[in-house]
Design an enzyme around this catalytic site. Structure first.
Site, mmCIF file in Angstrom:
data_model
loop_
_atom_site.group_PDB
_atom_site.id
_atom_site.type_symbol
_atom_site.label_atom_id
_atom_site.label_comp_id
_atom_site.label_asym_id
_atom_site.label_seq_id
_atom_site.Cartn_x
_atom_site.Cartn_y
_atom_site.Cartn_z
ATOM 1 N N ASP A 36 78.044 39.279 33.147
ATOM 2 C CA ASP A 36 79.468 39.600 33.452
ATOM 3 C C ASP A 36 79.846 38.649 34.737
ATOM 4 O O ASP A 36 81.172 38.671 35.046
ATOM 5 C CB ASP A 36 80.031 40.878 33.794
ATOM 6 C CG ASP A 36 79.090 41.477 35.029
ATOM 7 O OD1 ASP A 36 78.546 40.903 35.643
ATOM 8 O OD2 ASP A 36 79.129 42.733 35.412
ATOM 9 N N GLY A 37 78.896 37.916 35.449
ATOM 10 C CA GLY A 37 79.439 37.057 36.437
ATOM 11 C C GLY A 37 79.087 37.577 37.831
ATOM 12 O O GLY A 37 79.308 36.848 38.970
ATOM 13 N N GLU A 38 78.811 38.819 37.825
ATOM 14 C CA GLU A 38 78.590 39.286 39.297
ATOM 15 C C GLU A 38 77.315 38.697 39.707
ATOM 16 O O GLU A 38 76.498 38.541 38.923
ATOM 17 C CB GLU A 38 78.400 40.935 39.215
ATOM 18 C CG GLU A 38 79.680 41.727 38.878
ATOM 19 C CD GLU A 38 79.516 43.036 38.922
ATOM 20 O OE1 GLU A 38 78.513 43.673 39.071
ATOM 21 O OE2 GLU A 38 80.610 43.788 38.866
ATOM 22 N N HIS A 129 91.941 22.549 63.881
ATOM 23 C CA HIS A 129 93.143 21.818 64.138
ATOM 24 C C HIS A 129 94.226 22.864 65.020
ATOM 25 O O HIS A 129 94.195 22.963 66.206
ATOM 26 C CB HIS A 129 94.009 21.411 62.973
ATOM 27 C CG HIS A 129 95.133 20.558 63.114
ATOM 28 N ND1 HIS A 129 95.918 20.569 62.051
ATOM 29 C CD2 HIS A 129 95.535 20.002 64.182
ATOM 30 C CE1 HIS A 129 96.946 19.629 62.499
ATOM 31 N NE2 HIS A 129 96.616 19.211 63.913
ATOM 32 N N ASP A 168 94.747 10.217 60.394
ATOM 33 C CA ASP A 168 95.672 10.827 61.030
ATOM 34 C C ASP A 168 95.563 11.422 62.315
ATOM 35 O O ASP A 168 94.191 11.016 62.982
ATOM 36 C CB ASP A 168 96.017 12.247 60.109
ATOM 37 C CG ASP A 168 94.649 13.034 59.861
ATOM 38 O OD1 ASP A 168 93.694 12.900 60.598
ATOM 39 O OD2 ASP A 168 94.562 13.398 58.736
ATOM 40 N N LYS A 191 99.870 9.917 59.301
ATOM 41 C CA LYS A 191 99.769 10.462 57.937
ATOM 42 C C LYS A 191 100.896 11.604 57.627
ATOM 43 O O LYS A 191 100.942 12.358 58.442
ATOM 44 C CB LYS A 191 98.353 11.217 57.503
ATOM 45 C CG LYS A 191 98.304 11.925 56.352
ATOM 46 C CD LYS A 191 96.673 12.218 55.912
ATOM 47 C CE LYS A 191 96.388 13.709 56.501
ATOM 48 N NZ LYS A 191 95.106 14.138 55.682
ATOM 49 N N ARG A 193 101.490 14.432 54.562
ATOM 50 C CA ARG A 193 101.241 14.874 53.367
ATOM 51 C C ARG A 193 102.058 15.784 52.730
ATOM 52 O O ARG A 193 102.889 16.762 53.263
ATOM 53 C CB ARG A 193 99.843 15.889 53.569
ATOM 54 C CG ARG A 193 99.168 16.337 52.112
ATOM 55 C CD ARG A 193 97.948 17.177 52.780
ATOM 56 N NE ARG A 193 96.910 16.595 52.600
ATOM 57 C CZ ARG A 193 95.910 16.102 51.881
ATOM 58 N NH1 ARG A 193 96.392 16.002 50.610
ATOM 59 N NH2 ARG A 193 94.809 15.671 52.070
ATOM 60 N N ASP A 218 86.789 10.123 58.711
ATOM 61 C CA ASP A 218 87.638 11.697 58.605
ATOM 62 C C ASP A 218 86.552 12.604 58.590
ATOM 63 O O ASP A 218 85.439 12.530 58.127
ATOM 64 C CB ASP A 218 88.528 11.518 57.462
ATOM 65 C CG ASP A 218 89.630 12.400 57.447
ATOM 66 O OD1 ASP A 218 89.654 13.108 58.545
ATOM 67 O OD2 ASP A 218 90.675 12.361 56.731
HETATM 68 C C1 R5P Z 1 93.181 16.772 57.064
HETATM 69 O O1 R5P Z 1 93.608 17.829 57.669
HETATM 70 C C2 R5P Z 1 91.513 16.418 57.187
HETATM 71 O O2 R5P Z 1 91.312 15.920 58.346
HETATM 72 C C3 R5P Z 1 91.438 15.358 56.022
HETATM 73 O O3 R5P Z 1 92.344 14.098 56.118
HETATM 74 C C4 R5P Z 1 91.870 15.995 54.842
HETATM 75 O O4 R5P Z 1 91.299 16.947 54.565
HETATM 76 C C5 R5P Z 1 91.484 15.054 53.612
HETATM 77 O O5 R5P Z 1 92.069 15.380 52.154
HETATM 78 P P1 R5P Z 1 92.151 14.665 51.062
HETATM 79 O O6 R5P Z 1 90.845 14.010 50.855
HETATM 80 O O7 R5P Z 1 92.268 15.504 50.044
HETATM 81 O O8 R5P Z 1 93.150 13.569 51.325
#
Ligand code: R5P
Length: 303
Positions: A36-38, A129, A168, A191, A193, A218
Site C-alpha cells: 500500500d506504499g507505507e 537565505h 543571483d 535574477k 524569478r 550555484d
Molecule cells: C535560488 O534561490 C537558488 O540559489 C538557485 O538559484 C535555485 O534554486 C535554482 O533553481 P532552478 O534550477 O530551478 O532555476
C-alpha cells in the site's frame, strides 16, 4: 564501540565511503515498502547501545522523509545511544518565508519533523537565505559542510583563467569564497524569478573579463532555468561557453539535458545527490563532520 552507519536507498556509495574513511561499521537493515506504499524498516544489525548514523540525501524529499523519520525513531526505540542524520542535501529550505498570502513557511515544519527524530544532523550547504542559521529552525545540534573549498579545488585545476559568476544575489556567498580561494575575479548577476520555470537574469558589464572562461556557480540546480538564463546572457555578452558548477544536482525532468544543450562546455556537481554530473566528492568532509557530532554527544574531547 565504533559507530554504525545505515544507508537509505540511493545513498549506499556515500555511506560506504564514510565507513571506509572512518573505519566505521556499515549496518544491515531491511528497508522496503508495503504494497500500500507505507514504509517498512527492520534493523538486522544489533544497534542497542550503539552510535547510529543514517545517510539519506533528501532530493525528492516527499518520497523519502517519512521512511527516514520512521527509521530514526525505530533506532531510538531499539536502544541506540545516539541517532545522527547525515543528509547531504537538505530539502525544504527554500520556502523560508510566506511569499504569498495563504502559504506556510514549510522550512520550519520540516525542521521540526526531523528534529523530533534525531540527536544531530549533518548537511552540506543548506539553502540559507532568509533563515540565516539552521539553529533558527532545527532544535538539534547541526554541522554544515561547506562545499566552497572543494569547488575551488576542482575549478582551480580544471579551468584555466576562470571568471566566477553567481546567478543571483544569494549566490554571492559561495562565489566570493570560491573566487577568493582560487584568486580569480567574480561577478554576481541579478535574477528575477516569476514562477517555478520562469527566470530572467541581467548581466552587469563584464567586457573587461572577455578573455576569461565564465564558471557559473550555484548551490542548487533544479529546473536549471537560473543557469540557462545566465548562460544565454553571458553568450549574448560575447563570453565563451561557460562551465556550470552546482553543489546540489537536483535536475528535475529534462533540466539536465536542457542545460547540456544550452551552449555550455560542462556541468559539474558534488556528490550530495547522486547524478551523472558528480565530479566533486564530499564524503571526507561529511564523515569528519559526523565524527565531530558523535564525539560531542558521547562526551569525548573533539580534537
Ligand atoms: C535560488 O534561490 C537558488 O540559489 C538557485 O538559484 C535555485 O534554486 C535554482 O533553481 P532552478 O534550477 O530551478 O532555476
Amino acid at each position: 564501540m565504533n559507530p554504525i552507519v545505515f544507508a537509505m536507498q540511493g545513498n549506499e556509495h556515500m555511506a560506504a565511503r564514510i565507513c571506509e574513511l572512518r573505519g566505521w561499521e556499515l549496518g544491515s537493515w531491511e528497508m522496503r515498502r508495503f504494497p500500500d506504499g507505507e514504509s517498512f524498516v527492520r534493523y538486522l544489525s544489533e544497534i542497542k547501545g550503539r552510535d547510529v548514523a543514517i545517510v539519506c540525501s533528501l532530493d525528492r524529499p516527499d518520497e523519502k522523509a517519512i521512511a527516514l523519520y520512521l527509521a530514526a525513531n525505530v533506532a531510538r526505540e531499539l536502544g541506540a545511544r545516539q541517532v545522527g542524520l547525515v543528509i547531504p542535501y537538505l530539502a525544504y529550505m527554500r520556502q523560508d518565508i510566506r511569499f504569498h498570502p495563504g502559504e506556510g513557511i514549510t522550512a520550519k515544519y520540516f525542521a521540526r519533523l526531523l528534529s523530533g527524530a534525531c540527536d544531530w544532523l549533518v548537511t552540506v550547504d543548506p539553502h540559507l537565505h532568509r533563515i540565516h542559521s539552521l539553529d533558527e529552525v532545527y532544535q538539534v545540534p547541526t554541522r554544515i559542510v561547506h562545499a566552497a573549498p572543494h569547488l575551488a579545488e576542482w575549478i582551480g585545476v580544471q579551468v584555466a583563467h576562470p571568471l566566477l559568476v553567481g546567478p543571483d544575489a544569494e549566490s554571492e556567498q559561495w562565489v566570493s569564497e570560491v573566487a577568493g580561494v582560487i584568486g580569480c575575479p567574480f561577478t554576481v548577476l541579478q535574477k528575477t524569478r516569476y514562477g517555478d520555470s520562469e527566470v530572467t537574469v541581467t548581466v552587469p558589464g563584464i567586457d573587461r573579463w572577455r578573455d576569461r572562461t565564465p564558471v557559473l556557480v550555484d548551490d542548487i540546480a533544479s529546473t536549471a532555468r537560473t543557469m540557462m538564463a545566465a548562460v544565454a546572457r553571458l553568450r549574448e555578452a560575447g563570453m565563451v561557453a561557460p562551465v556550470c558548477v552546482a553543489v546540489h544536482a537536483l535536475f528535475s525532468g529534462t533540466a539536465y539535458a536542457d542545460l547540456l544543450a544550452s551552449g555550455i562546455t560542462e556541468v559539474v556537481s558534488t556528490n550530495t545527490v547522486t547524478h551523472p554530473s558528480n565530479r566533486i566528492n564530499l564524503a571526507a568532509p561529511i564523515a569528519a563532520a559526523a565524527d565531530m557530532l558523535f564525539r560531542d554527544r558521547s562526551g569525548k574531547v573533539v580534537p
